[in-house]
Design an enzyme around this catalytic site. Sequence first.
Site, PDB file in Angstrom:
ATOM      1  N   SER A   1       0.833  -1.152   0.015  1.00  0.00           N
ATOM      2  CA  SER A   1       0.138  -0.093  -0.055  1.00  0.00           C
ATOM      3  C   SER A   1       0.764   1.221   0.168  1.00  0.00           C
ATOM      4  CB  SER A   1      -1.056  -0.116   1.021  1.00  0.00           C
ATOM      5  OG  SER A   1      -0.364  -0.092   2.390  1.00  0.00           O
ATOM      6  N   HIS A   2       2.161   1.208   0.265  1.00  0.00           N
ATOM      7  CA  HIS A   2       3.072   2.307   0.411  1.00  0.00           C
ATOM      8  C   HIS A   2       4.396   2.146  -0.594  1.00  0.00           C
ATOM      9  CE1 HIS A   2       0.189   2.941   3.175  1.00  0.00           C
ATOM     10  NE2 HIS A   2       0.434   4.321   3.044  1.00  0.00           N
TER      11      HIS A   2
ATOM     12  N   PHE B   1       4.001  10.085   3.346  1.00  0.00           N
ATOM     13  CA  PHE B   1       3.123   9.518   2.393  1.00  0.00           C
ATOM     14  C   PHE B   1       3.411   8.075   2.228  1.00  0.00           C
ATOM     15  CE2 PHE B   1       1.168   9.231  -2.025  1.00  0.00           C
ATOM     16  CZ  PHE B   1      -0.109   9.630  -1.717  1.00  0.00           C
TER      17      PHE B   1
ATOM     18  N   THR C   1      -6.011   7.840   9.260  1.00  0.00           N
ATOM     19  CA  THR C   1      -5.548   6.614   9.206  1.00  0.00           C
ATOM     20  C   THR C   1      -4.573   6.522  10.254  1.00  0.00           C
ATOM     21  OG1 THR C   1      -4.591   6.576   7.224  1.00  0.00           O
ATOM     22  CG2 THR C   1      -6.623   5.489   7.267  1.00  0.00           C
TER      23      THR C   1
ATOM     24  N   ALA D   1      -1.999   0.986  10.999  1.00  0.00           N
ATOM     25  CA  ALA D   1      -2.885   2.128  10.947  1.00  0.00           C
ATOM     26  C   ALA D   1      -3.888   2.008  12.292  1.00  0.00           C
ATOM     27  CB  ALA D   1      -3.633   2.121   9.664  1.00  0.00           C
TER      28      ALA D   1
ATOM     29  N   GLY E   1      -4.600   3.280   1.638  1.00  0.00           N
ATOM     30  CA  GLY E   1      -3.908   2.943   0.394  1.00  0.00           C
ATOM     31  C   GLY E   1      -4.585   1.435  -0.113  1.00  0.00           C
ATOM     32  N   ASP E   2      -4.668   0.457   1.024  1.00  0.00           N
ATOM     33  CA  ASP E   2      -5.379  -0.780   0.649  1.00  0.00           C
ATOM     34  C   ASP E   2      -6.852  -0.558   0.289  1.00  0.00           C
ATOM     35  OD1 ASP E   2      -3.162  -2.352   1.099  1.00  0.00           O
ATOM     36  OD2 ASP E   2      -3.419  -2.380   3.259  1.00  0.00           O
TER      37      ASP E   2
ATOM     38  N   HIS F   1     -13.881   1.479  19.878  1.00  0.00           N
ATOM     39  CA  HIS F   1     -13.538   2.656  20.769  1.00  0.00           C
ATOM     40  C   HIS F   1     -12.083   2.444  21.071  1.00  0.00           C
ATOM     41  CE1 HIS F   1     -14.285  -0.562  23.750  1.00  0.00           C
ATOM     42  NE2 HIS F   1     -13.543   0.017  24.493  1.00  0.00           N
TER      43      HIS F   1
ATOM     44  N   ARG G   1       3.578 -16.133  13.686  1.00  0.00           N
ATOM     45  CA  ARG G   1       4.684 -15.039  13.295  1.00  0.00           C
ATOM     46  C   ARG G   1       4.424 -13.778  13.952  1.00  0.00           C
ATOM     47  NH1 ARG G   1       1.105 -12.699   8.304  1.00  0.00           N
ATOM     48  NH2 ARG G   1       1.928 -10.627   8.103  1.00  0.00           N
TER      49      ARG G   1
HETATM   50  N1  LIG Z   1       1.932   7.928   6.111  1.00  0.00           N
HETATM   51  C1  LIG Z   1       0.581   7.498   6.426  1.00  0.00           C
HETATM   52  O1  LIG Z   1      -0.153   8.370   6.513  1.00  0.00           O
HETATM   53  C2  LIG Z   1      -0.114   6.208   6.573  1.00  0.00           C
HETATM   54  C3  LIG Z   1       0.782   4.939   6.372  1.00  0.00           C
HETATM   55  N2  LIG Z   1       0.440   3.711   6.696  1.00  0.00           N
HETATM   56  C4  LIG Z   1       1.040   2.786   6.228  1.00  0.00           C
HETATM   57  O2  LIG Z   1       0.433   1.655   5.791  1.00  0.00           O
HETATM   58  C5  LIG Z   1       0.951   0.597   6.351  1.00  0.00           C
HETATM   59  C6  LIG Z   1      -0.185  -0.729   6.358  1.00  0.00           C
HETATM   60  O3  LIG Z   1      -1.063  -0.335   7.514  1.00  0.00           O
HETATM   61  P1  LIG Z   1      -2.005  -1.432   8.287  1.00  0.00           P
HETATM   62  O4  LIG Z   1      -2.784  -1.866   6.845  1.00  0.00           O
HETATM   63  O5  LIG Z   1      -2.548  -1.072   9.186  1.00  0.00           O
HETATM   64  O6  LIG Z   1      -0.880  -2.678   8.419  1.00  0.00           O
HETATM   65  P2  LIG Z   1      -1.281  -4.234   8.631  1.00  0.00           P
HETATM   66  O7  LIG Z   1      -2.479  -4.424   9.030  1.00  0.00           O
HETATM   67  O8  LIG Z   1      -0.954  -4.830   7.288  1.00  0.00           O
HETATM   68  O9  LIG Z   1       0.119  -4.696   9.514  1.00  0.00           O
HETATM   69  C7  LIG Z   1       0.253  -4.282  10.641  1.00  0.00           C
HETATM   70  C8  LIG Z   1       1.276  -4.975  11.493  1.00  0.00           C
HETATM   71  O10 LIG Z   1       0.925  -6.114  11.936  1.00  0.00           O
HETATM   72  C9  LIG Z   1       1.396  -7.275  11.482  1.00  0.00           C
HETATM   73  N3  LIG Z   1       0.901  -8.254  11.066  1.00  0.00           N
HETATM   74  C10 LIG Z   1      -0.078  -8.355   9.950  1.00  0.00           C
HETATM   75  N4  LIG Z   1      -0.560  -9.826  10.149  1.00  0.00           N
HETATM   76  C11 LIG Z   1       0.116 -10.378  11.107  1.00  0.00           C
HETATM   77  C12 LIG Z   1      -0.212 -11.604  11.444  1.00  0.00           C
HETATM   78  N5  LIG Z   1      -0.872 -12.493  10.694  1.00  0.00           N
HETATM   79  N6  LIG Z   1       0.861 -11.908  12.631  1.00  0.00           N
HETATM   80  C13 LIG Z   1       1.599 -11.135  13.042  1.00  0.00           C
HETATM   81  N7  LIG Z   1       1.907  -9.927  12.537  1.00  0.00           N
HETATM   82  C14 LIG Z   1       1.150  -9.580  11.449  1.00  0.00           C
HETATM   83  C15 LIG Z   1       2.443  -6.623  10.196  1.00  0.00           C
HETATM   84  O11 LIG Z   1       3.708  -7.129  10.168  1.00  0.00           O
HETATM   85  P3  LIG Z   1       4.237  -7.360   8.499  1.00  0.00           P
HETATM   86  O12 LIG Z   1       4.628  -5.979   8.033  1.00  0.00           O
HETATM   87  O13 LIG Z   1       5.471  -8.126   8.808  1.00  0.00           O
HETATM   88  O14 LIG Z   1       3.178  -8.204   7.809  1.00  0.00           O
HETATM   89  C16 LIG Z   1       2.459  -4.887  10.625  1.00  0.00           C
HETATM   90  O15 LIG Z   1       3.446  -4.786  11.426  1.00  0.00           O
HETATM   91  C17 LIG Z   1       1.972   0.707   7.365  1.00  0.00           C
HETATM   92  O16 LIG Z   1       3.167   0.447   6.953  1.00  0.00           O
HETATM   93  C18 LIG Z   1       1.678   1.901   7.868  1.00  0.00           C
HETATM   94  O17 LIG Z   1       2.745   2.814   8.313  1.00  0.00           O
HETATM   95  C19 LIG Z   1      -1.189   3.555   6.935  1.00  0.00           C
HETATM   96  C20 LIG Z   1      -2.043   4.789   7.272  1.00  0.00           C
HETATM   97  C21 LIG Z   1      -1.253   6.310   7.080  1.00  0.00           C
HETATM   98  O1  LIG Z   2      -2.711   4.318   3.303  1.00  0.00           O
HETATM   99  C1  LIG Z   2      -3.023   5.419   4.090  1.00  0.00           C
HETATM  100  O2  LIG Z   2      -4.014   5.594   4.876  1.00  0.00           O
HETATM  101  C2  LIG Z   2      -2.366   6.721   3.939  1.00  0.00           C
HETATM  102  N1  LIG Z   2      -1.078   6.483   3.438  1.00  0.00           N
HETATM  103  C3  LIG Z   2      -0.357   7.817   2.876  1.00  0.00           C
HETATM  104  C4  LIG Z   2      -0.857   9.047   3.796  1.00  0.00           C
HETATM  105  C5  LIG Z   2      -2.163   9.214   3.674  1.00  0.00           C
HETATM  106  C6  LIG Z   2      -2.850   7.888   4.075  1.00  0.00           C
END
Ligand SMILES: NC(=O)C1=CN([C@@H]2O[C@H](COP(=O)(O)OP(=O)(O)OC[C@H]3O[C@@H](n4cnc5c(N)ncnc54)[C@H](OP(=O)(O)O)[C@@H]3O)[C@@H](O)[C@H]2O)C=CC1
Ligand SMILES: O=C(O)C1=NCCCC1
Length: 355
Positions: A64-65, A138, A177, A197, A204-205, A247, A320
Amino acid sequence: MSDETPSRRAAAAFAQTTETGTPVAFADLVALLERIFRRHGTSERVAAILAENCASCERDGSTSHGVFRIPGYVNSLKSGWVDGRAEPTVEEAGPAFLRVDAANGFAQPAFLAARDRLLEMVRESGVAVMAIRNSHHFSALWPDVEPFAREGLVALSFVNSFACVVPPGGKAAVYGTNPMAFATPVAGGDPMVFDQAASSMANGDVRIAAREGHTIPPGSGVDRDGKPTTDPKAVLDGGALLPFGGHKGGSIAFMIEVLAAALTGGKYSREVDWSAHPGAETPCTGQLFIVIDPERGGTGAFADRVAGLIGEVKQAGQDRMPGERRYARRVRTLRDGIPLAPARLAELRALAGDA
Ligand SMILES: NC(=O)C1=CN([C@@H]2O[C@H](COP(=O)(O)OP(=O)(O)OC[C@H]3O[C@@H](n4cnc5c(N)ncnc54)[C@H](OP(=O)(O)O)[C@@H]3O)[C@@H](O)[C@H]2O)C=CC1
Ligand SMILES: O=C(O)C1=NCCCC1
């Protein structure tokens, strides 16, 4: 499959479409992305930092990034919303507190401009804080914190984004997020890093699901009338995401608005207004780092104790730890190349101005 997060499932669905693509060496991807950034108005330094960061996300499967975000970076630069040549200013607000004004530039170059001083402060004081404002983040957060853990430190970081998450029971999107990341050293192994998040899914997803024609899991979002939906387009078109875990995720999203915006002087997610810059996609908000020297705890065995805890967690049945999937993919893609769908690669080459 049952312990997969919704966003991981969406990313995995997307990853299936890219795993079979053309393998690109990490260094080649960095070089290609650097050319794109430079061509769209960033300085050489900013291009190098963002290219390395974005290619690392793609390498580690932070789909997603990764390169998915490149058109968004370019659109923000072209719209004049973000300054690709910004010069951050760094101010000492105390013996262990750095204030950084990113000057409407990207967050990572601002962070790196102050990182060495932050490390000195941590070594001197045992803990240090970096508060960044006027910054566009981003990307994923793990690239910001993982290196601290590799240097024996514990690191936390928080970023707010743009209003697309309703508070629990609410109707209006107030929160971003809002991801947070945590990294800790582990004796005899890679750091344990989680990066997640505060919403049910990263925006992004949701966008990837919309593009690929997938639904999103029930309970992830609502449409413009506040009704639950599994249609990613309905979430993006006037709807909103929900915090993860009701919450509890709502409180985490709130905390991140406070730490990343109220405390740093950055904008709240709700205040991001890019309406005068059509096409802009990078939110201009804030980011907070807290970095701790765990040896100040005085146990002399911090990283061993963390390794022991991970052993117990695994013994108890968790297969994991966060970060392990990324590290495994990193080994694979550094060896075999990063698979990129031909359409994506063509899009990147066009943005770089390749014939
Ligand atoms: N810049 C911005 O404003 C934003 C950026 N983001 C980025 O988006 C990305 C995705 O976020 P999000 O979708 O919430 O992340 P995920 O839900 O995909 O993963 C969250 C964390 O949980 C871990 N994880 C996932 N599945 C398992 C599992 N089955 N067992 C153990 N650990 C697990 C992941 O490790 P692993 O990576 O090893 O899978 C990760 O560290 C992040 O990198 C975040 O920083 C999100 C929102 C805004
Ligand atoms: O995936 C998200 O959520 C975001 N990623 C980059 C910045 C905006 C939100």
